[in-house]
Scaffold this motif. Structure first.
Motif, mmCIF file in Angstrom:
data_model
loop_
_atom_site.group_PDB
_atom_site.id
_atom_site.type_symbol
_atom_site.label_atom_id
_atom_site.label_comp_id
_atom_site.label_asym_id
_atom_site.label_seq_id
_atom_site.Cartn_x
_atom_site.Cartn_y
_atom_site.Cartn_z
ATOM 1 N N LEU A 195 7.193 45.774 -12.412
ATOM 2 C CA LEU A 195 8.218 46.616 -11.781
ATOM 3 C C LEU A 195 8.616 47.692 -12.791
ATOM 4 O O LEU A 195 8.918 47.387 -13.949
ATOM 5 N N ILE A 215 10.211 57.715 -11.831
ATOM 6 C CA ILE A 215 9.983 56.883 -10.640
ATOM 7 C C ILE A 215 9.440 57.734 -9.490
ATOM 8 O O ILE A 215 8.557 57.310 -8.743
ATOM 9 N N ASP A 216 9.951 58.960 -9.337
ATOM 10 C CA ASP A 216 9.439 59.864 -8.299
ATOM 11 C C ASP A 216 7.947 60.155 -8.468
ATOM 12 O O ASP A 216 7.254 60.469 -7.500
ATOM 13 N N VAL A 232 2.652 53.777 -7.256
ATOM 14 C CA VAL A 232 2.971 52.387 -6.903
ATOM 15 C C VAL A 232 1.871 51.833 -6.008
ATOM 16 O O VAL A 232 1.244 52.572 -5.252
ATOM 17 N N ARG A 246 2.065 48.085 -5.017
ATOM 18 C CA ARG A 246 2.412 46.761 -4.499
ATOM 19 C C ARG A 246 2.278 46.671 -2.969
ATOM 20 O O ARG A 246 1.769 45.686 -2.436
ATOM 21 N N HIS A 247 2.730 47.731 -2.261
ATOM 22 C CA HIS A 247 2.667 47.703 -0.797
ATOM 23 C C HIS A 247 1.221 47.661 -0.303
ATOM 24 O O HIS A 247 0.938 47.103 0.743
ATOM 25 N N LEU A 265 -0.283 45.006 2.193
ATOM 26 C CA LEU A 265 -0.612 45.432 3.557
ATOM 27 C C LEU A 265 -2.070 45.833 3.741
ATOM 28 O O LEU A 265 -2.582 45.832 4.850
ATOM 29 N N CYS A 300 5.281 48.048 -8.638
ATOM 30 C CA CYS A 300 6.276 48.684 -7.776
ATOM 31 C C CYS A 300 7.319 49.379 -8.654
ATOM 32 O O CYS A 300 7.250 49.295 -9.880
ATOM 33 N N ALA A 301 8.257 50.103 -8.046
ATOM 34 C CA ALA A 301 9.161 50.938 -8.837
ATOM 35 C C ALA A 301 10.511 51.045 -8.159
ATOM 36 O O ALA A 301 10.612 50.913 -6.937
ATOM 37 N N LEU A 302 11.542 51.307 -8.937
ATOM 38 C CA LEU A 302 12.891 51.395 -8.380
ATOM 39 C C LEU A 302 13.794 52.255 -9.256
ATOM 40 O O LEU A 302 13.752 52.173 -10.480
ATOM 41 N N ILE A 342 16.077 41.731 -7.324
ATOM 42 C CA ILE A 342 14.676 42.041 -6.991
ATOM 43 C C ILE A 342 13.749 40.992 -7.612
ATOM 44 O O ILE A 342 12.815 40.502 -6.963
ATOM 45 N N ASP A 344 14.359 37.938 -8.349
ATOM 46 C CA ASP A 344 14.464 36.672 -7.617
ATOM 47 C C ASP A 344 13.712 36.731 -6.292
ATOM 48 O O ASP A 344 13.267 35.712 -5.774
ATOM 49 N N LYS A 345 13.609 37.941 -5.724
ATOM 50 C CA LYS A 345 13.042 38.094 -4.375
ATOM 51 C C LYS A 345 11.519 38.215 -4.409
ATOM 52 O O LYS A 345 10.829 37.615 -3.595
ATOM 53 N N ILE A 346 11.025 39.057 -5.310
ATOM 54 C CA ILE A 346 9.574 39.277 -5.318
ATOM 55 C C ILE A 346 9.000 38.779 -6.643
ATOM 56 O O ILE A 346 9.648 38.816 -7.673
#
Lengths: 300, 300, 300, 300
Positions: B93, B112-113, B117, B119-120, B124, B137-139, B158, B160-162
């Motif tokens: 991340l 970040i812009d 990335v 991950r998606h 998918l 991924c990035a944030l 984040i 904890d989630k991914i």
């Protein structure tokens, strides 16, 4: 001592001159400085009337504060315009100096983006114009590094081409005292002198050069890093409490002092600027105030 | 003396410490500082390996210079990632700290812009992914004044989630020496410590806190105005040529000196920042370099 | 016929449904659409109460108009919040969907930049909070192409981490009728459904999924180019004056008509968007209105 | 039928005229259209040589593609400059038309921000100039709604003031075919005609009016919503497969057809524009290409 400031009031300060009048209007203070021939030479500022509006007690993030400042500037601007015999049948050009892409230098172009222009309506659709609306156009001539043309040449070209009675020029200035930054608005009938502002702009925009009155509205948005250096140095050296510690320095001859002063500022060229963290938002708010005040002063 | 700096190398400097190694690669200099337990306490920086890349001899407006810097950072980043046992099957991340609307604080969000990335796509459209491309991924979590949430809480949520194996965090830093501004890139495996940077960000992003390696990439984009004041004061006071003039000061006791030092910086709160006139363009170029280096280090 | 619209009211229109109530308040019209289970299937919109505020008779470049709209939205929002049992002791998260770098998709992030957040004060400086101020935080999660993470995953992560009672989500929408663009505000308790808006955002943000009320505020900022195509085609085909000319078409079977409809829109993929020339300024003004209305609805 | 297009090639298309030559260079296609006196009247475009560079097979988000396009435009520009007897001792002005604050209209000002200017060096520091560098300056005159002055008046004023041999003018254009948008570069020696582009700009910038060659570089960034409407209508009406269905329409007299055509487009005034979702990024990339090509064509 070399004061890097565009504010006549700051320059005069160092002389403890009597050419200043202070007035207070609620939170807003007004300092008038008349720069005559003699003073002009002493402080290296062009002759003229300089009005310094001190808004340090207002909060430029508050919409009511902004409205108060706008009204104050409107009134002051009307007075100056009247003195220059400018009324609402006069034709004006508003010039925004500076570089839109350098935040502390973007005040001028941002005002131009917001100010109301009417000249094209006078030319193309005269019947649509209400009474009291005056004929005004606007221009951001850009900076020499981007255009390759001196501002003065662009302005002169426009003046030669279209009929104009006066100019209002807006520019970001440089102060000596950091507490002035974004908290002071200087308005003067003396125009803008060379080398002013954040960027490097050349040649004077003034009645002498252009033949019509030039009202300049400027806000200091930066100080030189060297101003911080010299200012804080003298803040200690001249402090009565430490008089004893720095006696030797204070007894030096002026030219010896000057050599040390030069040492103090030696690391800081004009590329290093001191500004406020919130400069982006401040410039947005201040450009709103200035454009609003111009609109209200010109059209009524 | 209170040094407001996020650069371990600057902090160590004042100690004339031996924890540093210098290397030169053409125009680019690399300074490695190992901050161990003892040094950590002395300089108030977290333990870890700090790499300071000095690019002051490169021109960040020149595309070939930028390419050279990007390649250098790529190589260094790969080395650090390897040391942390991160490879292209690790999931990362990239976090850009800071405020997009305050120019000198916008480095993180701008990276970040620009950063790639993937991950998606792993989630998918896995078949579309070439060999060597890693899962990233990035944030831009924003700043507390705008979100009301601590960065650390968003990042932890984040994590904890991914599923994630490491974090790369980018931030604008504060230097003590104005010559470091926009001319230095610090990379460290120690993460980001509280209160760093231009804005006020709180709580530490580090392996200790987050449980996975945190590589921090920072560029000093400002110095405090107070740093200018104190720096230029000592520049003169400690100058051998003026030794005689300032003997009395130099003979003061530490606590007396400190009182005067406090006087020197008393006018400048942390809201006054010193930066370069070209900060907008510099941040654009530097964010390009950092995002390019991250892309090349992670995908190959 | 495939209507690319995020507005429940538009979708219902085509059914000449009775599920709508019209009200007028000076220049502002309000259309309420109750989407129940059956209607939900017919128009492919999630069940819920949809409020469409029609501001086409207001001028969003006029500050008095903006104030009127803001007040109207504030009142409507308060009513909806009350219905969802949200009061000023509830804790809220405001989410701005969309991409700051694509103008018609930047409404959400722009509202987040402007909205007042207080959660950090509740955590760090509780005594500074006036009565009536509620606990609210905000986030712009970015778009999947830039972050690599689904919005829903970021929001869920935050909800799991910090205690929250409700969510307000702001998004740019897509309309079918170009006259709705920037002239309509839709507020609903049904959340945001997948594939909405200008960009491609996935998975639903709703009470069903997140477990807490989700109020969605959306403004259509674009229509698909294909909507223009099909709309103008039927504008002529269905025109009584030309009934005679297009008899043959009107007598075709539905599947034959559909084939021709597909031909009409065949050139326009979802990358071609129709918007207003003044979109940049409109988004600025509308984000001001929405953030102001949220501030006034939540804190009193 | 009223074709809203600034592209000579599109206008000629409808005439099935023979005035066009097609060439292919790898992925880039070049279409030359000679508009002579007769054709000029027919298609309502000024006489001159029009070069349409079709880059629809290149990817303007790919840096290698951008480089290929830049090189192609450089070569074409050099050829046109030579034809106009412009060499590197000629003095040029580059004019960026349009409004920086309306994304699809910002191409011109963005090119001016990036293009190299040298005129000030010729004036102030002639020795610093390398051989092959030509004398060039640049200007973004703004739009009439913001300045109150016609572009033509500003340009004429500058020409009268400073010595110039030629002008290169950059502008965002309007196409009829959506597939041309951001995928076509038109270069012509005929200048820019009134009413072109996204905004409303007036009066012609051409050799006839200004007395020196005017090379115009334009990129269509929008189409009118009405173009989508009429285009998709005829896409079906003229489709051979549906000939039978629309026989009655096709047998109408021209003036009857025109009335229906007017109905098709009646909902869409020139305020509704169709563009691409990625317009912000596209304009950034295309302005980079155009400024790079101008730099390389003028200085060698």
């Amino acid at each position: 001592m070399n004061f890097n400031t565009d504010l006549a009031s700051e320059a005069v300060n160092t002389l403890k001159s009597k050419n200043k009048t202070y007035k207070e209007f609620a939170n807003i203070k007004l300092i008038e400085t008349i720069v005559d021939k003699n003073l002009s030479k002493e402080i290296n500022k062009k002759e003229g009337d300089y009005y310094l509006v001190d808004i340090s007690n207002e909060d430029i993030n508050d919409s009511e504060s902004l409205l108060r400042i706008e009204k104050f500037i409107t009134k002051l601007l009307k007075k100056i315009l009247r003195k220059e015999k400018i009324n609402n049948s006069s034709k004006g050009l508003i010039v925004g100096l500076g570089n839109l892409n350098i935040t502390p230098d973007s005040l001028g172009p941002k005002v131009i983006d917001k100010v109301i222009v009417t000249r094209h309506l006078f030319e193309l659709d005269k019947d649509s114009i209400s009474e009291g609306v005056s004929n005004v156009c606007a221009l951001s001539p850009g900076v020499m590094g981007t255009t390759g043309i001196e501002n003065i040449d662009i302005i002169k070209a426009i003046i030669d081409k279209i009929s104009l009675d006066y100019i209002i020029v807006i520019d970001a200035l440089k102060a000596f005292d950091i507490n002035r930054v974004n908290k002071t608005i200087q308005i003067t009938n003396s125009g803008i002198s060379p080398g002013s502002g954040v960027g490097n702009r050349r040649k004077e925009l003034s009645k002498d050069v252009l033949g019509i009155p030039v009202i300049a509205i400027g806000i200091p948005t930066v100080v030189d890093a060297s101003s911080i250096a010299i200012n804080s140095f003298y803040n200690v050296i001249n402090n009565e409490n430490y008089e004893d510690i720095f006696t030797k320095y204070n007894n030096l001859k002026p030219n010896q002092k000057q050599k040390i002063e030069e040492e103090v500022i030696s690391n800081y060229n004009s590329n290093y600027i001191v500004s406020l963290k919130e400069i982006d938002i401040d410039i947005e708010n201040l450009s709103e105030v200035i454009s609003g005040a111009i609109d209200h002063a010109l059209h009524f």
